[in-house]
Design a protein around this motif. Sequence first.
Motif, PDB file in Angstrom:
ATOM      1  N   VAL A  85       0.846  -1.199   0.000  1.00 51.73           N
ATOM      2  CA  VAL A  85       0.000   0.000   0.000  1.00 51.73           C
ATOM      3  C   VAL A  85       0.874   1.239   0.000  1.00 51.73           C
ATOM      4  O   VAL A  85       0.660   2.178  -0.779  1.00 51.73           O
ATOM      5  CB  VAL A  85      -0.946  -0.011   1.220  1.00 51.73           C
ATOM      6  CG1 VAL A  85      -1.658   1.321   1.346  1.00 51.73           C
ATOM      7  CG2 VAL A  85      -1.953  -1.133   1.097  1.00 51.73           C
ATOM      8  N   ILE A  88       2.556   1.677  -3.358  1.00 53.75           N
ATOM      9  CA  ILE A  88       1.633   2.136  -4.404  1.00 53.75           C
ATOM     10  C   ILE A  88       1.333   3.613  -4.234  1.00 53.75           C
ATOM     11  O   ILE A  88       1.354   4.388  -5.185  1.00 53.75           O
ATOM     12  CB  ILE A  88       0.330   1.312  -4.353  1.00 53.75           C
ATOM     13  CG1 ILE A  88       0.603  -0.127  -4.776  1.00 53.75           C
ATOM     14  CG2 ILE A  88      -0.724   1.916  -5.255  1.00 53.75           C
ATOM     15  CD1 ILE A  88      -0.474  -1.081  -4.362  1.00 53.75           C
ATOM     16  N   LYS A  89       1.089   3.989  -2.991  1.00 49.67           N
ATOM     17  CA  LYS A  89       0.758   5.391  -2.699  1.00 49.67           C
ATOM     18  C   LYS A  89       1.862   6.309  -3.221  1.00 49.67           C
ATOM     19  O   LYS A  89       1.593   7.407  -3.698  1.00 49.67           O
ATOM     20  CB  LYS A  89       0.609   5.580  -1.195  1.00 49.67           C
ATOM     21  CG  LYS A  89      -0.757   5.197  -0.692  1.00 49.67           C
ATOM     22  CD  LYS A  89      -1.626   6.421  -0.575  1.00 49.67           C
ATOM     23  CE  LYS A  89      -3.023   6.006  -0.206  1.00 49.67           C
ATOM     24  NZ  LYS A  89      -3.980   7.049  -0.492  1.00 49.67           N
ATOM     25  N   SER A  92       2.726   5.832  -7.432  1.00 47.88           N
ATOM     26  CA  SER A  92       1.721   6.144  -8.446  1.00 47.88           C
ATOM     27  C   SER A  92       1.706   7.639  -8.694  1.00 47.88           C
ATOM     28  O   SER A  92       1.429   8.439  -7.827  1.00 47.88           O
ATOM     29  CB  SER A  92       0.348   5.664  -8.003  1.00 47.88           C
ATOM     30  OG  SER A  92      -0.115   6.479  -6.979  1.00 47.88           O
TER      31      SER A  92
END
Lengths: 694, 458
Positions: A85, A88-89, A92
Motif C-alpha cells: 500500500v 503504491i501510494k 503512483s
Amino acid sequence: MAASEENSSLFPIFILTIMALPLVPYTIVRLCRAASKKTKAIHCQCSSCLRSGKYRKSIFKRISKFSTCSNLTLVLLWIIMGILVYYIKHISCETQPFEPFNILGLESGASDSEIKKAYRRLSIQYHPDKNPDPEANKYFVEFISKAYQALTDPISRENFEKYGHPDGRQGLKMGIALPQFLLNIDGASGGILLLGIVGVCILLPLMMAVIYLSRSSKYTGNYVMHQTLSNYYYYMKPSLAPSKVMDVFIKAQEYMEVPVRRSEDEPLQKLFVLVRSELNLDLKNIKQEQSKFWKQHPALVKTELLIQAQLTREAAEISTALQDDLRHVLLLAPRLLEELMKMATIPRPPHGHGWLRPAIGTVELSQSIIQAVPFSARKASGGFAEGIAPFLQLPHFSESVIKKIARKKVRTFQELQDMSLEDRASLLTQIAGFSAAEVQDVEHVLEMMPSITIEVTCETEGEEGIQEGDIVTMHAWVTLKRGNGLIGALPHAPFFPFHKEENFWVLLADSLSNDVWMSQKVSFMDEVAAITAASKAIQETKEGSGATMKEINAAVREAVEKVKNGSRLIMGKFQAPAEGSYNLTSYCLCDSWIGCDKKTSLKLKVLKRSRAGTRGGAVFEEGPAVDDGIEEDEEEDDEVYDDYESEYSEDEHEEKDAKKIEGKNKKKNGTVANGVVEGKGEGSSSSSSDSEDE
Amino acid sequence: MWGGGGFKILHLVRPFLRFVPEIGNPEGRVPLREKIIYTVLALFIFLVSSQLPLYGIHSTIGADPFYWMRVILASSRGTLMELGITPIVTSGMVMQLLAGSKIIQVNNSVREDKALLNGAQKMLAMLIAVGQAVAYVLSGMYGSIHLLGVGNAILIIFQLCFASIVVMCLDELLQKGYGLGSAISLFIATNICETIIWKAFSPTTLITGGRGVEFEGAVISLFHMLITRADKAQALREAFQRQNLPNLLNLLATIGIFLLVIFLQPFHVALTVKSKRVRGQQGSYPINLFYTSNMPIILLSALVSNIYFISQLLYRSRYSENFFVNLLGKWKESEYSVGAQLIPVDGLAYYITAPSSLQDMAANPFRALFYIVFMLSACAMFSRMWIEVSGSSARDVAKQLEEQQMEIPGHRGSNLHKELNRYIPTAAAFGGMCIGALTVVADIAGAVGSKTRHSTSL
C-alpha cells in the motif's frame, strides 16, 4: 515509456487485491475464534490418557501455539500488504481522471451561476492575457476551459458523461497488469518461461493424477486393499469363535506386506514366550503346535505376535524396530476391523443375512485392541461372570486390584458403575489403596463411558402389520449419554497410540439362527451431518406416506431436536421372511469401550400374505430407484443389474473377488441416516446433469 | 436383434460402430475420490484446450457472429475449443427429437438398441464436427483460404475435429460413472465460472484519456480506485456503478441470482407412489419446480442467437436497406467493447435483447414489456415442448411407473396418466417461466456479462 511506469504500480495493486481477498476474512475468522476460545476438550481427562502423549501440550507447545506457522505467515502477509500500500501510494504518479468540478474548485452539483463565477475567478488567475507563464497557459486551455465547457455546453456534457472527456472518445489502450519480464516473451527468458508454464501447469498435474490413479487402483474407497477384502470374504466363516477372529483379521494384505527382517528372529522368539499363554495353543502337544505356529507365513507370525504384545500390554518390552512395526499395525487396525465387520455382516445367500457370531467377535477384537486387554481377561473366571476385561480398561487397575475389590462383592462392572460416588471412593481408597488423584482418574473415565439406549421399531410403511415378502422399514433411535454431558467424545484409550473415534455398530440380528438382518455403523462425532441426514430421511419417509407440509415440518423439527440431544437415527429396509414370529435382538456394539454394549429384544410377527403376489425373491431391491428423478433411473437400473450378477456369481463360487461385494455393500448402506457413508454426494451432484445428456 | 418384424433405421449404424471411439465401463464402483480426480482431469483438459490457440490460423479479428452463443456452448474463439460442446449437444438433441417423434424406434429396455443409439449419436456428433469445421474454414473465419493455404486449412479442420472427439470422449467418460455429472453441464458451468472470475479479478487494464488507467476486473478496480483516487466516496461510487466495464453491482447481482437459484432448486411436489405387488415399498415421485432444468434457456438462446446471426448477416450484406431486413434487426458497433462487436438497435433483434439497465427499461418501456413477455412465454413454451420431446411427459412417466409396477394410491391404470397430467405440464410450464423470470432479473440487474444468464444451469 509511460506504459511501463503505469505497470510498475498496477501490478502491485493486482497482487494486493489477490492477497487481501483471502487474508482479510481469514484474519477476521482467526480473531473471532481467538476471542471465543475455550473449545471443550472432548478427550479423556484421566492422567494415563494425558500421559500417553496423544493430546499432550507441553509448555513449549503452549508458547508455540501463538507463534505457529499460520500465525507468522498471517503477520508476514499483513506486513507485505502494508508495504505494498505504501509503495503504491508513493510510486503512483498517474494522471488524475478528468473531474471538472474539482478543477473549478467546486462541490459537485454546483449551480450554473456558481460555475460561471468560479470560471471567471480562475480566468483572472490563469488567462494568457493576465498570466504570461506558459505553464499557466497550458493549464488554462487543457483543464479550466475544458471543464467549463464540459459543464455548460450540452454536447460536451454528453460526451463527458459517455466517455469521461468533453472532447468525445479518447484513444483506448489495452494493457495487462503483469511485470514486464512476463510479457516479454521474445527475450531469452521466453523459452524458459514457456517450458516452466508447460511443465508446472500441464505436465505436473497430469503426472500427479496418473501416479495417484495407478496407485489407488489397488485400494478401495476406504483405503483398504482389494486383496484384503477378498481374503476376509474367503476366510470368514459363519461360526467363527471370537478368539478365532484374530486369525482372519491378520490375513489382511496390508499385514502381509509388513517387512520381516532377519535380525528380528530372536526378539520375536522372546515375544513368543511372553504371549504364549494367549495364543490358543493346545497344551497337550505343545511342541507340535509351536512348530506349526512358526511354520506360518513369517509376516503373519510377526503380526500376530505384535498384536498379542499390544493386548498383553507388553509393547514397552519389545525392541524399537518392532515397536515401529507395531505402531504401523495399530494404525491400520481400525480401518481393517471396520472392513472385517462389513465382511461378517455382508448379506450372504440363501436368505441374504449376515453372520452374527463373527460380527460380535470382530467387535470384541476391536475393543481388546483399543483398550489393550487380552482375550483371556474376557473369559468368565474366578467368580467374574463376564471376565475382568471391563475393569482392566480403567486407569490404575491391575489384576491384583480387581481381586481385592472382588472380596467386597464387586464382581461385575455394572456394580462398580452403579455405586454412589462416596462408596466407590471409599472402596477404591481403602481396599485397593488408591490415592485421591487416582480415584479422580477413575471417576473421569467412568464419566466418559457412554451409556446407550436403543429404540427399534419395524413396520411395513403405509400398511397394517407385517406380511410375508413385505419391505419392512426399520427405524432405530440410538441415544448416547455420558456422565460428563458430552455427546461426541474420544474414548479413554491410553494404550492405543493414535487418535481414535468411537464408533457404534447397530445390528438387527436373530441370535438363535446366527443371522444378521441389518447392520449399520453410527458415529456421534459429526452432529451437523447427522442432523441433515436425519431430517432428509424423515422428510423422504413422510413424503412417501403422503403427509402434509405441516406434518413433515413438525416431524423434521422433532428429529432435529432429538439428534441435538444425542440421538442418531438409523433407517434400513429389509424383506420380511416367511410367516412366523421371530425373536430378534438389536445390538448396539461399541468398537472402543468394553462393557457398554446394549442389547434389546424385539418381537417380529410376520403374518401370512393376504394379497396375492406373483413376484418374489430378490426383485425387491429395485425399489428405491423410484425415489430418484427419472434422470437417474437408468443408472440405478444398471447398478441393480450388476448386483444380481454378483449375487448369482456368489452362489456358484463363493470366493469371487470382493470388489463387487463391496459395491453391493455400499449400495445397501445407501440408506444410512447418520451421515457416515461416503458416496452419498453422488446423487446430488449428478442430478444437475441436465436432461440434455440423455 | 433383428426381431420386431421389421427393419430399423438405427441398424444402419451398426457397420460403422467400430470406428467410433468408446470408453469402457468401469470395473465395479469408482470411489468418490477417484471420481473427483477424473472430473478434475477432464476439466483440466477442457481448460487447457480452451486456451490453446489453433495452429495455422491467420486472424480472428472482426465481429464474432457466434458471440451470443459462446457461453452456453462452452466455446472460445480461435482456440481448440472453437466448436465447444456444439457437436454433442446438437447431435443429442437431434437424436432425442428423432426418438421422441418415433422416427427411429428405440426400445430402451434392449441393450443393443441402447448401444446403437449411443453409437449413432456419437457418429452424428463427429459428422457435425467435421461439417462445422469445414464450414468455418471455408467461410473465412480464420482468414481467407488463399491466405491460409490448403495445407493449413486441412490442418485446422483436423484440429477442430480432433478436439471435438476429445470432448465427446470426456463426456462419455464422466457419464459412464468415472466422474460426477456430465461433461456438458460441467463445461458450461466452468465457462460461466471462468467468465465471472475474469470479470471480478481480471488484471487487464484499459488506459483511456478521460478516465486514466482502469482495471477490467471489478474487485481489483475497487482496490485500485480506493488507493489511488483522492476522493474516496467518488471512487466507491464509480467502482459500484461504472458503465463501461464490469462493476461491483453486477457482481453482487450475479451472486444474488445464484443464491436465488439454490434456494428455488429443492422446491418440488411429491407424489406418493406405491408398489402394486410388494407391500411396504413406497416412496415419493418428486416433480421439481425446475422440471426441465435449464433446457428452455438453452433452446431459447439457440433460437435467439440464430436470429442474431441471420439478421447480422443480412444487415451487413447489400440488402441492408430492405424493409424486412430492417424489421429483423438493425445493428450498430458497440461503443464500449474493444472489438467491433455489433449490438442491435432496432427491429426484432432489438426487442428480444435484454435492456441493459433499469434506465434503459424506462427509456423504452414497450421494448422492456415485449422482452419480458417474450422471455416468459418462450421459456414456458419451450419447457412444455421439451417434456414431450425428451420423454419426460406425463404419458412417459406413467409408462415408466407402470413398468416398475408402481401406482399412485387411489389412481389406477389410465388414471395414473391423468393424475400425473395434473402436475407435470403445469410444473414444466411454470418452471420454464420461473427460469425465464430469473433470466430477466439477471439481465436487468446486469449479472456479470448479461449474456451469462445461464447461471441457472448450475
